[in-house]
Scaffold this motif. Sequence first.
Motif, mmCIF file in Angstrom:
data_model
loop_
_atom_site.group_PDB
_atom_site.id
_atom_site.type_symbol
_atom_site.label_atom_id
_atom_site.label_comp_id
_atom_site.label_asym_id
_atom_site.label_seq_id
_atom_site.Cartn_x
_atom_site.Cartn_y
_atom_site.Cartn_z
ATOM 1 N N LEU A 1 -41.017 60.011 49.523
ATOM 2 C CA LEU A 1 -40.557 61.526 49.006
ATOM 3 C C LEU A 1 -41.224 62.683 49.899
ATOM 4 O O LEU A 1 -42.525 62.264 50.152
ATOM 5 C CB LEU A 1 -40.698 61.798 47.571
ATOM 6 N N GLU A 2 -40.458 63.418 50.135
ATOM 7 C CA GLU A 2 -41.326 64.638 50.821
ATOM 8 C C GLU A 2 -42.315 65.312 49.806
ATOM 9 O O GLU A 2 -41.700 65.070 48.427
ATOM 10 C CB GLU A 2 -40.332 65.732 51.409
ATOM 11 N N GLY B 1 -54.690 60.955 52.413
ATOM 12 C CA GLY B 1 -54.257 62.267 52.643
ATOM 13 C C GLY B 1 -52.674 62.278 52.911
ATOM 14 O O GLY B 1 -52.318 63.216 53.561
ATOM 15 N N ALA B 2 -51.929 61.235 52.866
ATOM 16 C CA ALA B 2 -50.653 61.319 52.995
ATOM 17 C C ALA B 2 -49.691 62.228 52.591
ATOM 18 O O ALA B 2 -49.777 62.682 51.287
ATOM 19 C CB ALA B 2 -49.960 59.759 52.701
ATOM 20 N N GLU B 3 -48.744 62.775 53.300
ATOM 21 C CA GLU B 3 -47.990 63.762 52.931
ATOM 22 C C GLU B 3 -46.906 63.199 51.997
ATOM 23 O O GLU B 3 -46.092 63.532 51.022
ATOM 24 C CB GLU B 3 -47.576 64.823 53.770
ATOM 25 N N ASP C 1 -45.555 58.750 56.403
ATOM 26 C CA ASP C 1 -46.048 59.537 57.310
ATOM 27 C C ASP C 1 -46.201 59.027 58.743
ATOM 28 O O ASP C 1 -46.169 58.023 58.839
ATOM 29 C CB ASP C 1 -47.341 59.975 56.936
ATOM 30 N N LEU C 2 -45.991 59.978 59.857
ATOM 31 C CA LEU C 2 -45.886 59.653 61.324
ATOM 32 C C LEU C 2 -46.749 60.594 61.697
ATOM 33 O O LEU C 2 -46.869 61.735 61.683
ATOM 34 C CB LEU C 2 -44.432 59.450 61.813
ATOM 35 N N GLN D 1 -48.120 56.540 65.673
ATOM 36 C CA GLN D 1 -48.136 55.568 64.528
ATOM 37 C C GLN D 1 -47.564 56.001 63.328
ATOM 38 O O GLN D 1 -47.524 57.135 63.178
ATOM 39 C CB GLN D 1 -49.442 55.300 64.173
ATOM 40 N N ALA D 2 -47.024 55.179 62.522
ATOM 41 C CA ALA D 2 -46.337 55.382 61.056
ATOM 42 C C ALA D 2 -46.514 54.479 60.017
ATOM 43 O O ALA D 2 -47.043 53.222 60.408
ATOM 44 C CB ALA D 2 -44.853 55.592 61.245
#
Length: 261
Positions: A39-40, A67-69, A126-127, A136-137
Amino acid sequence: MLPRRDLLEGSLHPRELEAVIGAADLALRTWEPVWSAFLEAEVREEAQQRLGDLSELSLSSSGGYPGAERRRLLLQRREAALEPNAIPHALMGLEISGNFLFDPADRTDFRSGLLALGAETGALGDLWVRGDRGAQAILTAQQATALDGLHISVRTVEVQLEARPLDQLQLPAQRQPRRFHTVEASLRLDAVASAGFGISRSRMAELIRQGSVRLNWQPMSSPSRLLAAGDRIQLEGRGELRLENVTATKRERWRIELVRC
């Protein structure tokens, strides 16, 4: 069954929220942990706000690194909830390799390439770009495995995709929250964001017009937008800035307490 209609009333993201509610219903019905799609951040925050007060439901989130968004929600029945670390996350990394020295690409370019290849939005976390070497993703393990070994074109560059364990990725640097004060003549978005992110005001105005800046997760295009305490500024690739407090000074300027994370 959860009160779906009440939970959806007034939602800014009803389609995505309805899918999360469906996952929550499944977790409650089966007594088994259920992961949502990726999800965003603004969707995840709304879902956590609307579902977080339900006494029977336990919520946590993970995006593969602290720290992923873009994150997935872990939904569990509270009485049977396990620690998130005890539940397999089924995530993998994806190396996107190519030579972008003469045709630089941004995150949108790489993401669009993966989607054009058939990747599902909800399977992509995340990417991040790695200079001129590609990107990377983080993806679901199933999606990463499906893309492993394929080739795509990103801008004019042919790239190769390789699935990797998360511990083999070079993850973005983790930022520690930093609290500080600044005194500004204006509460304009470009002025405050310039001070908070340490970027010249002209460059910040340019980034805002380019769509790289969001205010409370909403895309902004006007550098002159006025801010208030409680606002949150997100700058692509540079984290988030929170306005904790705003007070007027005797010289008709503004003392702003900021937290950057």
